[in-house]
Design an enzyme around this catalytic site. Sequence first.
Site, short mmCIF file in Angstrom:
data_model
loop_
_atom_site.label_atom_id
_atom_site.label_comp_id
_atom_site.label_asym_id
_atom_site.label_seq_id
_atom_site.Cartn_x
_atom_site.Cartn_y
_atom_site.Cartn_z
N TYR A 100 -45.10 -10.72 33.80
CA TYR A 100 -45.75 -9.42 33.97
C TYR A 100 -45.45 -8.51 32.79
CZ TYR A 100 -47.41 -5.68 37.12
OH TYR A 100 -48.12 -4.68 37.72
N TYR B 70 -32.49 -15.31 37.89
CA TYR B 70 -32.87 -15.52 36.50
C TYR B 70 -32.40 -16.88 35.98
CZ TYR B 70 -33.53 -10.44 36.70
OH TYR B 70 -33.92 -9.18 37.05
N ARG C 137 -29.83 -10.97 41.37
CA ARG C 137 -30.94 -11.23 40.47
C ARG C 137 -30.51 -12.11 39.30
NH1 ARG C 137 -31.82 -6.02 42.07
NH2 ARG C 137 -30.93 -5.02 40.22
#
Length: 267
Positions: free
Chosen positions: A93, A71, A67
């Site tokens: 979000y 990013y 991840r």
Amino acid sequence: MDVRGSLVCVGTGMMLGAHIGPRARNHIEQADVVFVAVSDPLVELWIQGMHPDVRSLQPLYAEGKSRRDTYHQMVEAMLAEVRAGRRVCGAFYGHPGVFALAPHMAVEQARGEGFEARMEPGVSAEDCLYADLGIDPGTFGCQHYEASQFMLYRRRIDASAYLILWQVGLAGDRSLRRFSTSSAERQLLVDLLAEDYPLDHDVIAYEAATLPIASPRRERIRLSGLAKADLKQETTLVVPPARRMQINAGMRQRLEALQNGACASSD
């Protein structure tokens, strides 16, 4: 004329169409290009209705891919447009600064390169949690940790306050490459919690509602059954207090002495 690019990262809130603020909406509508990182395709479609150039960052995620790599790619995608002199809006979000590393990285890097960059808050899962579960963090206090970090580092836990563990479905993941962990890894979390809480203590698996027609998940589970419970990446674990707050008699006496001294000097 030298046109300087800029960046603003905004929060769209948790519930589709219901939680976005007017400032965040205005940034989306007025930007030259909008990058969006939301897990619900309906939210992405909704944002596409606000602007003609909306680019999804979600395809950068992949099973088995770190991840952190994702990013960095998100940041580079947004910064490339900022460097080209465009007003860039990143729509994320919930709250763009809560369990969202890419917006923090992007704002910091943009500022480091001399561009105007800021963050516009949004309604986060934490905000929804307090409302949906009827918790006032000022009553007993709240301790917040990311679940894997909670496991990997020593923490002093106060069992008289609420304990909130985020991303509990990823508890025990050290690779940053998975979207869930095994029941065996979660059992290690249970074992750790059992040092401060009884195994028959009720905990709550919480998930905020993302659609107006949906209801939040507020499932009570015995701590002993947590390892085999249905825990998703977005599930938050709420551990209610297991004992009463302990009176600090020494501090009370010191405060009373100060107050009595102040009263005496004013006479």
